[in-house]
Design an enzyme around this catalytic site. Structure first.
Site, PDB file in Angstrom:
ATOM      1  N   TRP A  19     -15.812 -52.141   2.092  1.00  0.00           N
ATOM      2  CA  TRP A  19     -15.504 -50.898   1.390  1.00  0.00           C
ATOM      3  C   TRP A  19     -16.761 -50.115   1.023  1.00  0.00           C
ATOM      4  CZ3 TRP A  19     -11.637 -47.790  -0.444  1.00  0.00           C
ATOM      5  CH2 TRP A  19     -11.994 -46.893  -1.464  1.00  0.00           C
ATOM      6  N   ASP A  22     -18.842 -43.575  -3.073  1.00  0.00           N
ATOM      7  CA  ASP A  22     -19.782 -42.465  -3.282  1.00  0.00           C
ATOM      8  C   ASP A  22     -21.171 -42.636  -2.649  1.00  0.00           C
ATOM      9  OD1 ASP A  22     -17.722 -42.310  -5.104  1.00  0.00           O
ATOM     10  OD2 ASP A  22     -19.001 -42.326  -6.872  1.00  0.00           O
ATOM     11  N   GLN A  38     -21.997 -46.663  -2.871  1.00  0.00           N
ATOM     12  CA  GLN A  38     -21.138 -47.589  -3.598  1.00  0.00           C
ATOM     13  C   GLN A  38     -20.506 -48.527  -2.572  1.00  0.00           C
ATOM     14  OE1 GLN A  38     -20.061 -47.005  -7.480  1.00  0.00           O
ATOM     15  NE2 GLN A  38     -22.225 -46.975  -6.928  1.00  0.00           N
ATOM     16  N   THR A  82     -22.404 -45.032  -9.770  1.00  0.00           N
ATOM     17  CA  THR A  82     -23.109 -43.947  -9.071  1.00  0.00           C
ATOM     18  C   THR A  82     -24.341 -43.419  -9.815  1.00  0.00           C
ATOM     19  OG1 THR A  82     -21.349 -43.254  -7.650  1.00  0.00           O
ATOM     20  CG2 THR A  82     -22.754 -41.506  -8.452  1.00  0.00           C
ATOM     21  N   ARG A 145     -20.480 -40.915 -17.113  1.00  0.00           N
ATOM     22  CA  ARG A 145     -21.059 -41.529 -15.909  1.00  0.00           C
ATOM     23  C   ARG A 145     -21.637 -40.522 -14.908  1.00  0.00           C
ATOM     24  NH1 ARG A 145     -15.545 -42.402 -15.896  1.00  0.00           N
ATOM     25  NH2 ARG A 145     -14.335 -41.474 -14.212  1.00  0.00           N
ATOM     26  N   ASP A 233     -11.611 -35.892 -11.145  1.00  0.00           N
ATOM     27  CA  ASP A 233     -10.920 -37.140 -10.794  1.00  0.00           C
ATOM     28  C   ASP A 233      -9.408 -36.988 -10.855  1.00  0.00           C
ATOM     29  OD1 ASP A 233     -10.447 -37.393 -13.553  1.00  0.00           O
ATOM     30  OD2 ASP A 233     -10.935 -39.542 -13.568  1.00  0.00           O
TER      31      ASP A 233
HETATM   32  N1  DQQ Z   1     -17.114 -43.697  -8.283  1.00  0.00           N
HETATM   33  C1  DQQ Z   1     -18.053 -44.497  -9.050  1.00  0.00           C
HETATM   34  C2  DQQ Z   1     -18.191 -43.801 -10.360  1.00  0.00           C
HETATM   35  C3  DQQ Z   1     -17.784 -42.404 -10.044  1.00  0.00           C
HETATM   36  C4  DQQ Z   1     -16.661 -42.594  -9.084  1.00  0.00           C
HETATM   37  C5  DQQ Z   1     -17.558 -45.915  -9.142  1.00  0.00           C
HETATM   38  C6  DQQ Z   1     -16.383 -41.379  -8.233  1.00  0.00           C
HETATM   39  O1  DQQ Z   1     -19.511 -43.875 -10.862  1.00  0.00           O
HETATM   40  O2  DQQ Z   1     -17.414 -41.671 -11.187  1.00  0.00           O
HETATM   41  O3  DQQ Z   1     -17.470 -46.518  -7.863  1.00  0.00           O
HETATM   42  O4  DQQ Z   1     -15.776 -41.684  -7.035  1.00  0.00           O
END
Ligand code: DQQ
Length: 539
Positions: A19, A22, A38, A82, A145, A233
């Site tokens: 997988w 970001d 990520q 991220t 974040r 989101d």
């Molecule tokens: N993905 C990360 C976060 C972010 C989100 C976690 C956005 O830091 O806000 O995998 O896709």
């Protein structure tokens, strides 16, 4: 299974398995483009998030490196989330990222390369004083974040911004720092949009009004505007607006309050999220990366053993012609994959025609196409589909002045096809509006895949031809209209239009107008995506 293995792309960035989401901390260092992302090292679904790492000389051919950062401290034990890179004037590299703590609080951490003279930046040190920021009073512990790249203000202090929300109002907090270990929250927000929900992965960067060169993130002054981007989101969509940044008050003001972040412009009308730009000091350009997720089922992803792509990196410039949007265009390096090309010059397409373009297998392509419509017919049409909307129509619904465009990943009997097309509507006031759409509704005979129709209207200025560029790569189609004024990224999962069964067509489904199409299509060779060689020969 042939169908599933076919879905793996040949020139888009993806890890060798598992997988990805970001893009993180992209940067250029000692001749190498670094890309972090990520990454779940254990499976093809989200979880156990670490920072995957790869390097490239050209943003297209990649060497995969060992994981750069894993959860190994109380302040990131539930995930290395991220973050963004900042290159300081003395060459130091600062990496700020979100750590998820054991009790699921979001905090910001500092990391830096153990050895700046290592071109591969293999080893990362986490600052012993982490975390460097914790959720301030009034901010939810799970609403804090994705720190941005820092920029330098006129007072000699660095600034970053971090997304959050209060109630359902998305907003961006500003922090100031002199040393990246101590941060002070500013009283004012960079910006806020009521009702827009949590802002993830904020991006904030300057664009030049006059030049097509990109700007370093700290650039400001006359001839500069600032783009603010938030990943919403609640929709899993990236929105941006262009505005003015005042470094004295640390406020950003949108040029057009109606086209505000969260209400206004999509970065990409399709599947495209958590985008992040960086300034490429090597070629003086700003480049955007973005996560392109799957729209098949999770169980299929597990079967495939991988999930997600990155969009082909795109250069970003301010659109001088409209003055209201950015232009995105695939980095020029992707053109190095072009091999044999096929030219179709001035094809006349009467109302209701579909024409095959014989180019052999049509699964790895770069296509440029222009469309000219019969001007007299356009002028004499009084009113046409004034309320046209890509998402409720599609390539099959016929109107007076559209749709016309290209069918990609289509099989011979057209049982599977993905139309990418223009559609012109005209109000009773006589004003024409051009829509650019990508229709996934018939892209696959499989039932467990996304089949939305994407798109919206695109400005077409006087004297401009309608033009599109399409990058087709197995299960992804990236579509650019009018030089990148509008972009749509699609994921498609054909079952028949694969391998040699995938064909290309041009079509004109308008009832009231003829179209002249010119198409050039290149077969694309596959890019390299391999582990970094043990002997380091490529250094
Ligand atoms: N993905 C990360 C976060 C972010 C989100 C976690 C956005 O830091 O806000 O995998 O896709």
């Amino acid at each position: 299974n042939d169908m599933l293995s076919w879905q793996r792309t040949s020139y888009h960035f993806q890890p060798q398995k598992n997988w990805m989401n970001d893009p993180n901390g992209p940067l250029f260092h000692m001749g190498w483009y670094h890309f972090f992302y990520q990454y779940n090292p254990n499976s093809a679904v989200w979880g156990n998030i670490t920072w995957g790492h790869a390097v490239s000389k050209d943003l297209i051919n990649w060497f995969h490196l060992p994981i750069a950062m894993v959860p190994d401290n109380w302040y990131d034990i539930a995930g290395v989330w991220t973050g963004s890179a900042t290159i300081l004037p003395d060459g130091q590299i600062i990496m700020l990222y979100t750590g998820k703590t054991a009790n699921l609080t979001e905090v910001q951490n500092l990391a830096y390369p153990a050895n700046l003279s290592d071109p591969l930046l293999l080893e990362w040190v986490k600052h012993p004083g982490n975390p460097v920021m914790v959720p301030p009073p009034g901010i939810g512990f799970k609403d804090f974040r994705d720190p941005t790249t820092a920029w330098l203000g006129p007072d000699g202090m660095w600034r970053i911004t971090i997304g959050s929300k209060i109630n359902n109002n998305g907003l961006s907090l500003v922090y100031k720092t002199a040393n990246f270990t101590e941060f002070e929250l500013s009283d004012e927000l960079l910006h806020e949009v009521p009702g827009s929900g949590m802002w993830e992965c904020i991006d904030f960067y300057p664009v030049s009004l006059a030049s097509t060169d990109g700007l370093d993130t700290s650039a400001n002054g006359a001839g500069v505007k600032h783009v603010l981007k938030a990943s919403l989101d609640q929709y899993m969509q990236d929105y941006y607006a262009i505005g003015t940044y005042d470094p004295m008050s640390d406020k950003w003001t949108p040029d057009d309050p109606k086209a505000d972040v969260g209400l206004g412009l999509r970065v990409d009308d399709g599947q495209f999220y958590a985008s992040k730009t960086f300034y490429d000091q090597n070629k003086k350009r700003r480049i955007i990366w973005a996560w392109v997720g799957e729209s098949d089922s999770e169980s299929t992803d597990v079967l495939k053993g991988w999930a997600s792509l990155q969009a082909i990196p795109r250069t970003i410039v301010f659109d001088k012609e409209t003055g209201t949007n950015i232009l995105q265009w695939p980095v020029e390096e992707v053109e190095s994959l072009r091999s044999v090309s096929y030219d179709f010059d001035k094809l006349k397409l009467g109302p209701g025609s579909v024409l095959p373009l014989n180019i052999g297998s049509a699964t790895q392509l770069d296509i440029v196409a222009t469309f000219e419509i019969d001007e007299e017919a356009l002028q004499s049409t009084v009113e046409a589909n004034e309320d046209y909307n890509c998402s409720s129509s599609g390539g099959a619904s016929r109107g007076v002045l559209g749709p016309f465009g290209i069918l990609v990943l289509a099989d011979e009997p057209l049982s599977e096809l993905t139309p990418v097309y223009f559609y012109i509507s005209k109000g009773t006031d006589g004003i024409a509006k051009t829509h650019f759409c990508a229709d996934q509704s018939r892209s696959s005979t499989a039932s467990d895949v996304g089949k939305l129709i994407y798109g919206s209207d695109v400005p077409v200025l006087n004297g401009e031809k309608l033009s599109m560029r399409l990058l087709v790569d197995h299960s992804i189609v990236e579509s650019f209209a009018q030089g990148g004024r509008k972009v749509i990224t699609s994921r498609v999962y054909p079952t028949k239009a694969i391998n040699g069964g995938a064909k290309l067509f041009v079509f004109n489904n308008a009832t009231g107008v003829s179209v002249t199409a010119s198409v050039k299509a290149w077969q694309m060779i596959s890019a390299n995506s391999v582990p970094f060689p043990q002997n380091g020969d490529h250094l």
